[in-house]
Structure formats: C-alpha cells, structure tokens
Design a protein around this motif. Structure first.
Motif, short mmCIF file in Angstrom:
data_model
loop_
_atom_site.label_atom_id
_atom_site.label_comp_id
_atom_site.label_asym_id
_atom_site.label_seq_id
_atom_site.Cartn_x
_atom_site.Cartn_y
_atom_site.Cartn_z
N LYS A 41 0.89 -1.23 0.07
CA LYS A 41 -0.02 -0.15 0.03
C LYS A 41 0.74 1.14 -0.08
O LYS A 41 0.75 2.22 -0.58
CB LYS A 41 -0.90 0.04 1.10
N ARG A 42 1.87 1.18 0.83
CA ARG A 42 3.01 2.16 0.60
C ARG A 42 4.04 1.85 -0.36
O ARG A 42 4.62 0.74 -0.09
CB ARG A 42 3.55 2.35 2.15
N THR A 63 1.11 13.42 -2.43
CA THR A 63 1.51 12.19 -3.15
C THR A 63 0.81 11.73 -4.27
O THR A 63 -0.38 12.23 -4.52
CB THR A 63 1.60 10.67 -2.00
N TYR A 117 3.06 10.49 4.98
CA TYR A 117 1.96 10.03 4.56
C TYR A 117 0.69 10.55 5.26
O TYR A 117 -0.29 10.66 4.63
CB TYR A 117 2.05 8.32 5.22
N GLU A 170 2.00 4.59 -3.81
CA GLU A 170 2.26 5.93 -4.37
C GLU A 170 3.82 5.76 -5.00
O GLU A 170 4.63 5.27 -4.62
CB GLU A 170 2.24 7.04 -3.35
N ALA A 217 -2.22 12.44 3.22
CA ALA A 217 -3.61 11.98 3.02
C ALA A 217 -4.35 13.16 3.48
O ALA A 217 -5.49 13.34 3.04
CB ALA A 217 -3.68 10.78 4.13
N SER A 218 -4.16 13.97 4.59
CA SER A 218 -4.85 15.23 5.03
C SER A 218 -4.70 16.34 4.32
O SER A 218 -5.55 17.31 4.42
CB SER A 218 -4.36 15.40 6.50
N ARG A 219 -3.57 16.53 3.77
CA ARG A 219 -3.14 17.77 3.05
C ARG A 219 -2.91 18.80 3.97
O ARG A 219 -2.99 19.93 3.61
CB ARG A 219 -4.10 18.06 1.85
#
Ligand code: NAD
Ligand code: 89Y
Length: 343
Positions: free
Chosen positions: A170-171, A199, A328, A209, A332-334
C-alpha cells in the motif's frame, strides 16, 4: 578490533551486496547465515563459502556465538528479529525501512537500549561519497549558513524486476526510497520541525504511491523540498543518483546528474567530479549504493571498536522514520504535520 564473528539474516536481492562488503572489511567474518528460503540460503552460502546455514533465526541465535547480526530481510520481519537479537544480547544492524510503523520502531529501539545492545539502521544513502562530498563543503563554511535545500530523486528505472514486493505494498516510494532522501535532508540541514506533502500514483500496475513532493521546515531555520518519483522518464536515466541544490548565505552547492558538484562560495566557483568508485564486485548503475554499503558497514565495525553510537543508530533513525509517517499523514490530510508530536 580483531576477529568479529557476524551472521546475516535474509539472503535475498540486496543482502548479496552486504556479503560482498563484509568480505572486504578487515577483521570481520560472516560465520553463519539464515534464510527461511533454503534456495536463497544455498545460493548465498555457496557464493560466499559460508557453511553454517539456518532456516530459523532462533535456532541460529541458540547455536552460534555472535559479535553482531546483520538483518537484511524485508520490513515485516524486522521487529521480531531485532527483538530476538536484543534478547540474545547480540548487537544488531537492521535494514531500512526499520519497521512497519513508528510505534514498532520505538519498541525496537527500547528493546535494544534496555538490553544494552548497539543498534544501527542500515540507512546507507548518506554514506554515498557524493553526499559525503556535499556535507564536507557545508562543513568547510564555503557557502555560509544554508537557508534552502532541494533533495531530489526522480527516475523511471524498473525497480520492480529486482524487488517485486515494491509493486504490491500500500506504501511505496516514501517508505522505500523517500526514506533515504528524507534522511539525506536531515543529514545536510538538520532535524525537521514540520512537514507537508503531496503524493500520487502514476504507474497503474503498482499498489502504492510512486511520486511524492514534501516541503519541510528544519529546526535550524532552513526550508527544504524533498521530491521523489519512479514515474519520471528522462533522456538519460539518473538512477540511483540523488540530486542536490543548497543555497546558503555565502553561496550555493549543486550536485547535478553525472555526479558533477558545483560550489560557488567565498572563494569563487569550483566544479568537480564526485563520482563514486566502482568497487571490484560492484556494477553500474548500482555502484553508488554498493559503495555506501561498504562505507556504512565499516562505520559499524569502527563504532563497535570505539563504543561510539553509529550515525544512523536506531534512536537517530526514529527521527527519519517520523518523517516517513508524517509524509503519509500529510499526503492523506493535505495538512502540515508537526514532527515533535510524533517522537
Ligand atoms: P528479498 O525479498 O529479495 O530478500 C529478503 C530475504 O529475507 C528473502 O530471501 C526471505 O526469504 C528472507 N526472510 C524474510 N523473513 C525472514 C525471516 N524471518 N527469517 C529468515 N529469512 C527471512 O528483499 P531485498 O530486496 O533483498 O530487501 C531486503 C531489505 O533491504 C528490504 O528492507 C529493502 O528495503 C532493503 N533494501 C535496501 C537497500 C539500500 O540501499 N539500503 C536497497 C535495496 C533493498
Ligand atoms: O529499495 C530501494 C533502496 O533502498 O534503494 C533503492 C531501492 O533498491 C529501490 O527503490
């Protein structure tokens, strides 16, 4: 220090470099190897003439008297193996990425500290001679105080054929490669206070990513951009070169493709070739990484002899690993992430 007996756990793709480097380091011999795959055990054992072979690490620790163990397995097994080394009071080197999560990494550092066992993460990119050359220019004061850095790794090289597991997690790029580039940013500009990231996945055939752009505030005041891509097709493939731009109060450093170092500073402009040497067992384009493997392993031996903490000790690597977790989370959260809150 004479006569260190080491063991290697994990005889896969990358471990062969580690075995070559151990063979070249004076005063060290790899007396035992372990891999749960008997075929890998046979191949590496035969290539390097190691007779004592184990498919189970616990059995190896029980049977061997070791001065250190070198863990070269993939990340999923790192915590169990490092904790096993600590329980057996055997100094341990662990490949990057050190752990699957920062929580695991902290537990591993604690296990070794509680056991009084030296621990080094095999975070080798900062040991590449071009990167060391950049550090030496900074240390000389030629460009004054750095206020900006760009540490960049952009490539279209097929890493998946040698390391197929990289396509399935996933990463991907931050955990696998960005971790090195983030460590170089820390090595050159100091610890990081906050970070934000974007990403992307460009290659549809992989799970994680393959592009990451990270903006960081360093505690010492510099700002840096770490940008990584395995989706960048260039006229001349730069793998595995890290390109660097540093701007300081009195000048600049540029490490450009082809290992060309340009320093403009207090004494004018100087251009030099900082190509890494091609060790006898190395092959292009990996020779840059391969030389750094030899350098970090020599550093480990020197540290064991002197009692000094390795530059990339487990404790040091928590600060690099926190940047991976933060990247990461920020991707995800920006939103920006404060690093101290993670440590
Ligand atoms: P690989 O899958 O080719 O090899 C790993 C080996 O470990 C396999 O042979 C597997 O059977 C063995 N193994 C796994 N768990 C085990 C266990 N519990 N006990 C015994 N053997 C076990 O992987 P690789 O590509 O060689 O990568 C290994 C590590 O090296 C990874 O963490 C990777 O990120 C890292 N790596 C580092 C660099 C670098 O420059 N530092 C470069 C490439 C890979
Ligand atoms: O696994 C990676 C590493 O550590 O260096 C390069 C690599 O082999 C592929 O990204």
């Amino acid at each position: 220090m004479a006569g260190l007996s080491g063991a290697l756990i994990g005889c896969g793709f990358f471990a062969v470099n580690q075995m070559h480097a151990w063979r070249d380091i004076e005063g060290v011999s790899i007396v035992a190897i372990c891999d749960r795959d008997p075929e890998r055990l046979r191949l590496v054992g035969d290539q390097f003439g190691v007779a004592r072979r184990y498919t189970d690490a616990a059995a190896m620790f029980a049977a061997e008297k070791l001065d250190f163990v070198d863990v070269a397995t993939t990340v999923g097994s790192h915590r169990a193996l490092v904790e096993m080394a600590a329980e057996n009071r055997v100094p341990v080197i662990c490949q990057k990425p050190f752990a699957p999560t920062l929580g695991d990494a902290k537990a591993m550092v604690k296990a070794c500290a509680d056991a009084g066992v030296p621990l080094m993460v095999h975070e080798n990119f900062r040991w590449q001679s071009p990167i060391q050359a950049v550090r030496a220019v900074l240390d000389s004061g030629e460009i004054g105080t750095p206020f900006f850095g760009r540490i960049s790794f952009r490539s279209g090289y097929d890493v998946f054929s040698g390391q197929p597991y990289l396509a399935t997690g996933k990463r991907f790029i931050i955990e696998d490669l960005g971790i090195h580039i983030l460590d170089i940013a820390r090595f050159l500009l100091g610890d990081v206070s906050s970070l934000t990231a974007r990403t992307k996945r460009i290659n549809p055939a992989i799970a994680g990513e393959d592009v990451a752009t990270i903006l960081m505030d360093h505690a010492g005041g510099a700002t840096s951009v770490v940008d990584c891509s395995y989706a960048t097709k260039l006229a001349v493939e730069p793998f595995p070169e890290t390109l660097i731009e540093l701007d300081g109060s009195d000048g600049t450093i540029r490490l450009a493709q082809g290992y060309r170092l340009t320093v403009t500073g207090k004494s004018g402009t100087k251009v030099s070739d900082v190509s890494p040497p091609l060790l006898p067992w190395a092959s292009r384009p990996w020779h840059n990484i391969q030389e750094s493997v030899a350098a970090i392993q020599q550093h480990w031996v020197d540290c064991l002899a002197s009692g000094q903490e390795p530059a990339t000790s487990g404790a040091d690597n928590l600060k690099t690993f926190a940047l991976v977790e933060a990247a990461y989370a920020a991707g995800a959260s920006r939103e920006p992430v404060q690093i101290d809150a993670l440590l």
